[in-house]
Enzyme design. Structure first.
Site, PDB file in Angstrom:
ATOM      1  CE  LYS A  36      -3.981   2.235   1.046  1.00 52.55           C
ATOM      2  NZ  LYS A  36      -5.360   2.212   0.750  1.00 52.55           N
ATOM      3  CG  ASP A  48      -5.953  -0.268   3.723  1.00 52.53           C
ATOM      4  OD1 ASP A  48      -6.906  -0.114   4.718  1.00 52.53           O
ATOM      5  OD2 ASP A  48      -5.955   0.591   2.745  1.00 52.53           O
ATOM      6  N   PRO A 190     -19.216 -11.022  -3.027  1.00 52.27           N
ATOM      7  CG  PRO A 190     -19.958 -13.251  -2.223  1.00 52.27           C
ATOM      8  CD  PRO A 190     -19.242 -12.640  -3.046  1.00 52.27           C
TER       9      PRO A 190
END
Ligand SMILES: Nc1ncnc2c1ncn2[C@@H]1O[C@H](COP(=O)(O)OP(=O)(O)OP(=O)(O)O)[C@@H](O)[C@H]1O
Ligand SMILES: [Mg+2]
Length: 216
Positions: A36, A48, A190
């Site tokens: 990152k 993160d 999802p």
């Protein structure tokens, strides 16, 4: 046999869209390391790198420190300004890691988020050069945001590897993005009931084995 080294840059249509969870799933699927380059919001605990390392079960040699970490929960330009500093794309890329295997690089926010008063995340991605994966919401509004993002990337000569739609599957949005953007949707990711190493490992199965990934 020569091993292809794959690197992908993960950007998003927005901040908070699910880039980090997606990055963890991709690291898990492809045995990739993680970087990152610009982390903001450290004062709120945003990290993160730590999150992906935990969710993907990365080895220490697969975890690279950000080029810069800023306390403020703002775009990098303003977060750096608040600390009396400035960072350039060249300075960020000077910290670029060179792992032995695949690498997932996660941007900050979306493509036109400012890095400094002149440069944006798009400049960082163009200078970096890896093919890009776009994290987008599956819900209403995503067609416009995703096609704008894909267009901006291609206008700078970047290869768009594909889009991942995050949230309840919306086949009509998926079809419209593929048709109007001439871009593959790699997966419908999802909403996970709970984001844990176990559910991320299940989500990783959506992306297939590393030999299916063709990056730089
Ligand atoms: N597939 C998912 N299922 C459930 N929760 C998710 C999923 N993707 C993201 N989230 C949750 O949504 C929030 C934002 O996701 P994430 O941190 O991945 O976004 P981001 O795009 O990386 O944000 P940033 O721009 O700050 O880096 C987090 O709380 C995360 O746990
Ligand atoms: Mg993130």
């Amino acid at each position: 046999m020569r091993r292809a080294v794959t690197t992908f840059f993960v950007t998003g249509t927005d901040t908070g869209v699910g880039k980090t969870v997606l990055s963890a799933a991709l690291c898990r699927a492809w045995g990739a390391a993680y970087w990152k380059p610009l982390q903001t919001g450290a004062q709120d605990g945003d990290d993160d790198t730590r999150e992906v390392a935990r969710l993907a079960g990365l080895r220490p040699d697969q975890v690279f420190a950000p080029a810069r970490v800023y306390a403020g929960p703002f775009a990098p330009e303003w977060a750096a300004t608040l600390e009396g500093t400035r960072v350039s794309v060249a300075e960020v890329l000077a910290c670029r890691p060179a792992p032995a295997g695949p690498l997932i690089v996660e941007g900050a926010g979306g493509v036109l988020v400012p890095v400094n008063e002149q440069e944006t995340m798009l400049d960082l991605m163009a200078a970096h050069g890896a093919p890009v994966i776009v994290a987008a919401r599956s819900a209403l509004g995503t067609i416009n945001h995703t096609l704008l993002t894909v267009g901006a990337l291609r206008d700078r000569g970047l290869q768009v590897h594909g889009v991942v739609l995050i949230g309840p599957p919306a086949p009509h949005n998926r079809a419209a993005i593929e048709r109007h953007g001439a871009v593959p949707v790699l997966a419908d990711l999802p909403l996970l009931g709970e984001v844990t190493p176990e559910t991320v490992a299940q989500a990783a199965a959506l992306f297939g084995p590393p030999e299916l990934a063709h990056g730089h």
